[in-house]
Design a protein around this motif. Sequence first.
Motif, mmCIF file in Angstrom:
data_model
loop_
_atom_site.group_PDB
_atom_site.id
_atom_site.type_symbol
_atom_site.label_atom_id
_atom_site.label_comp_id
_atom_site.label_asym_id
_atom_site.label_seq_id
_atom_site.Cartn_x
_atom_site.Cartn_y
_atom_site.Cartn_z
ATOM 1 N N ARG A 1 5.152 98.231 50.371
ATOM 2 C CA ARG A 1 5.788 97.701 49.165
ATOM 3 C C ARG A 1 5.746 98.715 48.027
ATOM 4 O O ARG A 1 6.738 98.925 47.321
ATOM 5 C CB ARG A 1 5.097 96.401 48.763
ATOM 6 N N CYS B 1 9.037 100.358 46.272
ATOM 7 C CA CYS B 1 9.226 100.170 44.821
ATOM 8 C C CYS B 1 9.293 101.503 44.093
ATOM 9 O O CYS B 1 10.106 101.688 43.185
ATOM 10 C CB CYS B 1 8.098 99.311 44.248
ATOM 11 N N GLU C 1 9.515 90.227 51.839
ATOM 12 C CA GLU C 1 10.642 90.835 51.146
ATOM 13 C C GLU C 1 10.939 90.160 49.820
ATOM 14 O O GLU C 1 11.715 90.682 49.019
ATOM 15 C CB GLU C 1 11.888 90.813 52.029
ATOM 16 N N ASN C 2 10.348 88.988 49.570
ATOM 17 C CA ASN C 2 10.566 88.279 48.317
ATOM 18 C C ASN C 2 9.400 88.444 47.343
ATOM 19 O O ASN C 2 9.292 87.699 46.371
ATOM 20 C CB ASN C 2 10.804 86.789 48.588
ATOM 21 N N HIS C 3 8.548 89.417 47.607
ATOM 22 C CA HIS C 3 7.423 89.667 46.698
ATOM 23 C C HIS C 3 7.974 89.977 45.300
ATOM 24 O O HIS C 3 8.992 90.676 45.165
ATOM 25 C CB HIS C 3 6.605 90.850 47.208
ATOM 26 N N PRO C 4 7.344 89.471 44.244
ATOM 27 C CA PRO C 4 7.856 89.700 42.878
ATOM 28 C C PRO C 4 8.062 91.164 42.524
ATOM 29 O O PRO C 4 9.023 91.504 41.816
ATOM 30 C CB PRO C 4 6.780 89.059 41.993
ATOM 31 N N LEU D 1 8.930 93.631 44.535
ATOM 32 C CA LEU D 1 10.144 94.092 45.196
ATOM 33 C C LEU D 1 11.388 93.513 44.535
ATOM 34 O O LEU D 1 12.386 94.219 44.335
ATOM 35 C CB LEU D 1 10.114 93.708 46.677
ATOM 36 N N GLU D 2 11.324 92.234 44.202
ATOM 37 C CA GLU D 2 12.472 91.609 43.545
ATOM 38 C C GLU D 2 12.758 92.270 42.195
ATOM 39 O O GLU D 2 13.919 92.511 41.848
ATOM 40 C CB GLU D 2 12.224 90.109 43.371
ATOM 41 N N ARG E 1 14.366 95.697 42.840
ATOM 42 C CA ARG E 1 15.769 95.541 43.240
ATOM 43 C C ARG E 1 16.640 95.172 42.041
ATOM 44 O O ARG E 1 17.773 95.662 41.912
ATOM 45 C CB ARG E 1 15.885 94.475 44.330
ATOM 46 N N GLU E 2 16.124 94.318 41.179
ATOM 47 C CA GLU E 2 16.890 93.926 39.989
ATOM 48 C C GLU E 2 17.140 95.118 39.075
ATOM 49 O O GLU E 2 18.216 95.249 38.480
ATOM 50 C CB GLU E 2 16.150 92.819 39.228
ATOM 51 N N GLU F 1 19.974 97.109 40.653
ATOM 52 C CA GLU F 1 21.254 96.427 40.458
ATOM 53 C C GLU F 1 21.722 96.539 39.008
ATOM 54 O O GLU F 1 22.915 96.762 38.747
ATOM 55 C CB GLU F 1 21.129 94.956 40.858
ATOM 56 N N ARG G 1 23.725 89.514 49.898
ATOM 57 C CA ARG G 1 22.626 88.576 50.181
ATOM 58 C C ARG G 1 23.053 87.521 51.198
ATOM 59 O O ARG G 1 22.222 87.044 51.987
ATOM 60 C CB ARG G 1 22.157 87.909 48.900
#
Length: 214
Positions: free
Chosen positions: A68, A72, A121-124, A126-127, A130-131, A134, A212
């Motif tokens: 992770r 990141c 994959e939904n760990h804060p 990582l999210e 990704r944000e 984006e 997604r």
Amino acid sequence: MQTATPAPRKAPRPRADALRNRERIVTAAREMFVEHGPEVPLDDIARRAGVGNATVYRNFPDRDALVREVVCSVLDRTVAAGELALAETGDAFEALERFVHTSADERISALCPMVSSTFDENHPDLEAARERVERILQEVMDRAKTAGQLRPDVGVGDVLVAVAQLSRPPAGTACFSADAFVHRHLQLFLDGLRAPARSALPGAAVTMEDLRQA
């Protein structure tokens, strides 16, 4: 008589050598994940980083945490490349080019697929990473479109899919034999993004929501 409430103590900052060791571990892990995949022994990573096994486990309690952190850190460096190009030149298309080429140099196509069902994959963390990707990519593309530099019928998803496809192969030593071609092909793709468009694209611009749901 009131007793003064003691001020809360701040957590001690990590020592400089501890920060350097952590960075060496992340760098070694990134290299070895690309070369051998995410199951490479942590002991081998420790040896390449020049630290003891205990240092690795003190910083990263398990393999998930290390993978992770690597992903990141890679995502954050691609964001920084786009932001720096925008700040230095004010040219949105140049910022887009730097983002794309940095993504290939950072081996995003090899590293990001490691965050699959095996890991959270939904760990804060990582999210959030990704944000950030984006957000900067959307900002750069919007500015390039406003400036008339970028064709209007492409979306963030189009760019990310193309980068992933054109900078393959995924993890393994073949990554390095393909280096001679990756940036050439990415630049061909980028030239195809410039406005005015020479042709109409089939379908609609690909969004992150499309990716997604795919």
